[in-house]
Design a protein around this motif. Structure first.
Motif, PDB file in Angstrom:
ATOM      1  N   UNK A  32     -81.668  26.317  21.370  1.00 15.51           N
ATOM      2  CA  UNK A  32     -82.661  26.178  22.654  1.00 15.51           C
ATOM      3  C   UNK A  32     -82.363  25.295  23.727  1.00 15.51           C
ATOM      4  N   UNK A  33     -81.479  24.353  23.671  1.00 16.61           N
ATOM      5  CA  UNK A  33     -81.119  23.411  24.566  1.00 16.61           C
ATOM      6  C   UNK A  33     -82.440  22.460  24.800  1.00 16.61           C
ATOM      7  N   UNK A  34     -83.122  22.165  23.697  1.00 13.96           N
ATOM      8  CA  UNK A  34     -84.299  21.326  23.743  1.00 13.96           C
ATOM      9  C   UNK A  34     -84.005  19.921  24.359  1.00 13.96           C
ATOM     10  N   UNK A  35     -84.952  19.391  25.457  1.00 11.10           N
ATOM     11  CA  UNK A  35     -84.593  18.181  25.899  1.00 11.10           C
ATOM     12  C   UNK A  35     -85.048  17.107  25.184  1.00 11.10           C
ATOM     13  N   UNK A  36     -86.040  17.327  24.207  1.00 14.69           N
ATOM     14  CA  UNK A  36     -86.682  16.047  23.386  1.00 14.69           C
ATOM     15  C   UNK A  36     -87.498  16.942  22.199  1.00 14.69           C
ATOM     16  N   UNK A  37     -88.225  15.716  21.484  1.00 15.00           N
ATOM     17  CA  UNK A  37     -88.615  16.431  20.335  1.00 15.00           C
ATOM     18  C   UNK A  37     -89.936  15.488  19.967  1.00 15.00           C
TER      19      UNK A  37
ATOM     20  N   UNK B 293     -95.876  17.988   4.795  1.00 20.03           N
ATOM     21  CA  UNK B 293     -94.918  18.650   5.572  1.00 20.03           C
ATOM     22  C   UNK B 293     -94.755  17.888   6.805  1.00 20.03           C
ATOM     23  N   UNK B 294     -93.498  18.063   7.310  1.00 26.02           N
ATOM     24  CA  UNK B 294     -92.976  17.061   8.612  1.00 26.02           C
ATOM     25  C   UNK B 294     -92.693  18.344   9.765  1.00 26.02           C
ATOM     26  N   UNK B 295     -93.466  17.960  10.742  1.00 28.05           N
ATOM     27  CA  UNK B 295     -93.124  18.826  12.062  1.00 28.05           C
ATOM     28  C   UNK B 295     -91.944  18.430  12.946  1.00 28.05           C
ATOM     29  N   UNK B 296     -91.320  19.371  13.396  1.00 32.05           N
ATOM     30  CA  UNK B 296     -90.259  18.886  14.356  1.00 32.05           C
ATOM     31  C   UNK B 296     -90.577  20.064  15.578  1.00 32.05           C
ATOM     32  N   UNK B 297     -90.981  19.402  16.574  1.00 26.29           N
ATOM     33  CA  UNK B 297     -91.458  20.513  17.713  1.00 26.29           C
ATOM     34  C   UNK B 297     -90.469  20.226  18.909  1.00 26.29           C
ATOM     35  N   UNK B 298     -89.823  21.229  19.311  1.00 25.97           N
ATOM     36  CA  UNK B 298     -88.904  20.970  20.288  1.00 25.97           C
ATOM     37  C   UNK B 298     -89.555  21.171  21.622  1.00 25.97           C
ATOM     38  N   UNK B 299     -89.067  20.089  22.587  1.00 21.77           N
ATOM     39  CA  UNK B 299     -89.922  20.035  23.832  1.00 21.77           C
ATOM     40  C   UNK B 299     -88.874  20.237  25.315  1.00 21.77           C
ATOM     41  N   UNK B 300     -89.303  20.527  26.251  1.00 20.47           N
ATOM     42  CA  UNK B 300     -88.506  20.818  27.203  1.00 20.47           C
ATOM     43  C   UNK B 300     -89.285  20.021  28.596  1.00 20.47           C
ATOM     44  N   UNK B 301     -88.448  19.785  29.844  1.00 20.32           N
ATOM     45  CA  UNK B 301     -88.996  18.958  30.684  1.00 20.32           C
ATOM     46  C   UNK B 301     -90.030  20.206  31.494  1.00 20.32           C
ATOM     47  N   UNK B 302     -91.222  19.749  31.718  1.00 25.22           N
ATOM     48  CA  UNK B 302     -91.941  20.712  32.369  1.00 25.22           C
ATOM     49  C   UNK B 302     -92.869  21.974  31.424  1.00 25.22           C
TER      50      UNK B 302
ATOM     51  N   UNK C 287     -84.943  11.733   0.854  1.00 30.77           N
ATOM     52  CA  UNK C 287     -83.768  11.946   1.482  1.00 30.77           C
ATOM     53  C   UNK C 287     -83.284  13.250   2.082  1.00 30.77           C
ATOM     54  N   UNK C 288     -83.695  14.226   1.251  1.00 30.74           N
ATOM     55  CA  UNK C 288     -83.268  15.418   1.931  1.00 30.74           C
ATOM     56  C   UNK C 288     -84.328  15.931   3.215  1.00 30.74           C
ATOM     57  N   UNK C 289     -85.571  15.393   3.044  1.00 25.93           N
ATOM     58  CA  UNK C 289     -86.384  15.805   4.105  1.00 25.93           C
ATOM     59  C   UNK C 289     -85.969  15.018   5.383  1.00 25.93           C
ATOM     60  N   UNK C 290     -85.366  13.925   5.367  1.00 25.48           N
ATOM     61  CA  UNK C 290     -84.725  13.141   6.360  1.00 25.48           C
ATOM     62  C   UNK C 290     -83.601  13.816   6.960  1.00 25.48           C
ATOM     63  N   UNK C 291     -82.740  14.165   6.033  1.00 23.40           N
ATOM     64  CA  UNK C 291     -81.573  15.020   6.419  1.00 23.40           C
ATOM     65  C   UNK C 291     -81.595  16.370   7.146  1.00 23.40           C
ATOM     66  N   UNK C 292     -82.904  16.949   6.490  1.00 22.69           N
ATOM     67  CA  UNK C 292     -83.188  18.251   6.891  1.00 22.69           C
ATOM     68  C   UNK C 292     -83.879  18.087   8.506  1.00 22.69           C
ATOM     69  N   UNK C 293     -84.519  16.944   8.786  1.00 24.62           N
ATOM     70  CA  UNK C 293     -84.973  16.691  10.215  1.00 24.62           C
ATOM     71  C   UNK C 293     -83.966  16.488  11.234  1.00 24.62           C
ATOM     72  N   UNK C 294     -83.039  15.714  10.545  1.00 22.55           N
ATOM     73  CA  UNK C 294     -81.822  15.488  11.523  1.00 22.55           C
ATOM     74  C   UNK C 294     -81.115  16.890  11.924  1.00 22.55           C
ATOM     75  N   UNK C 295     -80.971  17.754  10.636  1.00 18.47           N
ATOM     76  CA  UNK C 295     -80.316  19.062  11.105  1.00 18.47           C
ATOM     77  C   UNK C 295     -81.202  19.887  11.708  1.00 18.47           C
ATOM     78  N   UNK C 296     -82.447  20.002  11.664  1.00 19.96           N
ATOM     79  CA  UNK C 296     -83.454  20.775  12.400  1.00 19.96           C
ATOM     80  C   UNK C 296     -83.032  20.055  14.005  1.00 19.96           C
ATOM     81  N   UNK C 297     -82.965  19.022  14.474  1.00 20.13           N
ATOM     82  CA  UNK C 297     -82.839  18.384  15.690  1.00 20.13           C
ATOM     83  C   UNK C 297     -81.656  19.003  16.274  1.00 20.13           C
ATOM     84  N   UNK C 298     -80.657  19.123  15.524  1.00 18.57           N
ATOM     85  CA  UNK C 298     -79.170  19.600  15.942  1.00 18.57           C
ATOM     86  C   UNK C 298     -79.283  21.159  16.276  1.00 18.57           C
TER      87      UNK C 298
END
Length: 185
Positions: free
Chosen positions: A119-124, A143-152, A102-113
């Motif tokens: 950084x204005x990430x466009x996707x992940x 461990x779960x990775x959260x990698x921000x992505x941007x167009x180009x 549960x906390x891993x899922x909530x932290x993942x959501x928080x990381x996205x926000x």
């Protein structure tokens, strides 16, 4: 008859790389050493078990929870690459306790926000590599990775130059994301 890619580019057979089939492949044999764990520290010290005892700035910890924490990847795929890690040393996602899941899922959501804010990430890209054969660098501690992505954001530097271009030092990135994390509470 010469095979071609879907856009009509002729494919030339290359010795040792298989038969042409319409895909362009980039072979990276150096990755096999990483997958096999060559050069990996031995002696039983798990970096994910050591990091929580460090000050946040030194360990690149972005945020701490009751049973998991968020930390910057020391070898990021992109700037802002975060990992969500349980404090408990456990290898398999299927063996996590409900509170950890549960906390891993909530932290993942928080990381996205936080990453969107910082950084204005466009996707992940979000996910896990479970086991050495799946590409896990530290397979013994899930461990779960959260990698921000941007167009180009995919460019020639990693492919041709064997170099990743990161716009800030890890400590600066950690400070920026940690501040954004607090602002999204």
């Amino acid at each position: 008859m010469t095979s071609t890619t879907p856009d009509g580019v002729p494919l030339e057979p290359q010795a040792g790389v298989g038969s042409p089939d319409g895909f362009r492949r980039l072979y990276t044999p150096h990755r096999m050493a990483y997958i096999k764990g060559e050069g990996r520290p031995t002696g039983g010290s798990c970096p994910f078990c050591v990091i929580p005892a460090m000050p946040d700035e030194e360990g690149l910890v972005v945020a701490r929870g009751g049973v998991v924490y968020a930390v910057l990847n020391l070898y990021p795929y992109n700037s802002g690459h975060i990992m969500i890690v349980p404090y408990r040393h456990i290898a398999d996602y299927a063996d996590l306790l409900d509170a950890e899941t549960t906390e891993m899922a909530l932290f993942t959501q928080h990381a996205l926000r936080a990453l969107r804010r910082a950084s204005g990430a466009h996707g992940f890209n979000v996910g896990m590599n479970l086991g050495v054969v799946a590409g896990a660098g530290i397979a013994e501690h899930v461990h779960q990775h959260v990698v921000p992505r941007w167009g180009g954001d995919t460019n020639f530097m990693p492919v041709v130059g064997g170099t990743r271009v990161l716009p800030a030092l890890l400590s600066q990135t950690r400070d920026l994301i940690a501040a954004a994390w607090k602002e999204t509470d």
